[in-house]
Scaffold this active site. Structure first.
Site, mmCIF file in Angstrom:
data_model
loop_
_atom_site.group_PDB
_atom_site.id
_atom_site.type_symbol
_atom_site.label_atom_id
_atom_site.label_comp_id
_atom_site.label_asym_id
_atom_site.label_seq_id
_atom_site.Cartn_x
_atom_site.Cartn_y
_atom_site.Cartn_z
ATOM 1 N N PRO A 150 2.877 -2.833 8.098
ATOM 2 C CA PRO A 150 4.124 -4.242 9.087
ATOM 3 C C PRO A 150 5.036 -3.940 8.939
ATOM 4 O O PRO A 150 5.377 -3.774 7.766
ATOM 5 C CB PRO A 150 4.055 -5.685 8.441
ATOM 6 C CG PRO A 150 2.673 -5.143 7.208
ATOM 7 C CD PRO A 150 2.559 -3.977 6.964
ATOM 8 N N GLU A 151 5.184 -4.149 9.944
ATOM 9 C CA GLU A 151 7.005 -3.451 9.999
ATOM 10 C C GLU A 151 7.947 -5.584 10.508
ATOM 11 O O GLU A 151 6.936 -6.369 10.756
ATOM 12 C CB GLU A 151 7.678 -3.257 11.393
ATOM 13 C CG GLU A 151 6.624 -1.462 11.191
ATOM 14 C CD GLU A 151 6.286 -0.684 11.484
ATOM 15 O OE1 GLU A 151 7.863 -0.366 12.668
ATOM 16 O OE2 GLU A 151 6.139 0.134 11.996
#
Length: 274
Positions: free
Chosen positions: A2-3
């Site tokens: 996840p960014e």
DNA sequence: CACGAGACCTGTTCGC
DNA sequence: TGCGAACAGGTCTCGT
């Protein structure tokens, strides 16, 4: 995984709630189950449980790639690293595969931290700056404009790709969105940061914001078996498109390794400047 | 100080 | 079909 856009999507879901679960905000924590001890980075397990039990969750926020869950006196900080996920699930008798930490809520739901690769970590602190203090600015911070960004870049000799991944320089970008932003800005990933002109710096900043916004609007990217419902993966311009044609010029997208990370770019649209 | 390699983990996909 | 290698959205530590 996840960014920034994926983390924001998770935070938005926890705040809003939907047909499958209520909002996390306002919930009381009545039970805690630690299923993989290393998940708790700080403090020790006993203190972690003592300080969190019977607390009410007041606010949920994001800073960089961290999720911040605030109670009256403490902040629970969660970093999902590569494969972590955080979601509400109606209480069940048995835990699921890869569940690492469960906060049991009074309303019958569990806040579940599930993480196949076990890289994710959580902290419980009274002063979040102990953990978040070294983070660089948020990409959407209004104090960050073309001039400021250009000056930040001009002080760095590092190659631009690894610099964008450096969370103390700018908080929230990861491998997907840095490749996508460099493509939109027409900058080769190996370009030295201090060789980027002010005009290109401005273009890079607006490209970063554009791809992050696209990511958020499409509920993040869901790739491999780590599916979270997002659709941004269908809009990738270069990321994981090695050998396919560039959406702008049709040339073949290349993949190289930069600092041990896969890096994708179009050699025609992002010419090597050195 | 900067940089690169290795470590931390499990799961999927690729190549032979 | 089987099996090992390569690869995966991240970050920290250690050695040069």
């Amino acid at each position: 995984m996840p960014e920034l856009p994926e983390v924001q999507t998770i935070v938005n879901g926890l705040i809003r709630g939907d047909e499958s679960h209520p909002s996390l905000q306002g919930s009381w924590i009545r039970g805690i189950e630690i299923l993989w001890m290393k998940t708790i980075q700080y403090p020790g397990p006993d203190e972690f449980i003592n300080r969190l039990l019977n607390q009410q969750i007041l606010l949920i926020e994001r800073r960089g790639k961290f999720i911040i869950i605030r109670s009256r006196e403490n902040q629970l900080l969660i970093h999902l690293r590569m494969s972590g996920d955080l979601f509400l699930r109606p209480r069940t008798l048995e835990f699921a595969k890869h569940d690492r930490l469960i906060l049991m809520l009074e309303n019958g739901y569990d806040l579940v931290f599930n993480d196949p690769r076990k890289f994710g970590r959580v902290w419980l602190v009274g002063d979040e700056s102990e953990v978040l203090g070294n983070l660089g600015p948020e990409p959407f911070d209004s104090d960050l404009n073309e001039t400021v960004f250009y000056e930040k870049l001009s002080k760095k000799k590092k190659q631009i790709k690894p610099l964008l991944l450096d969370q103390t320089f700018l908080a929230g970008l990861g491998n997907i969105y840095s490749d996508e932003a460099l493509f939109l800005a027409g900058i080769h990933p190996l370009t030295r940061a201090d060789q980027i002109s002010q005009e290109k710096a401005g273009k890079l900043l607006s490209s970063i914001r554009k791809v992050l916004l696209e990511g958020i609007q499409n509920h993040g990217a869901s790739i491999d078996w780590v599916y979270r419902g997002g659709e941004f993966q269908t809009l990738f311009r270069v990321y994981r498109r090695t050998g396919l044609s560039c959406p702008t010029c049709g040339d073949e997208i290349q993949r190289i390794l930069v600092g041990q990370r896969s890096t994708h770019f179009c050699p025609h649209c992002q010419p090597n400047s050195h």
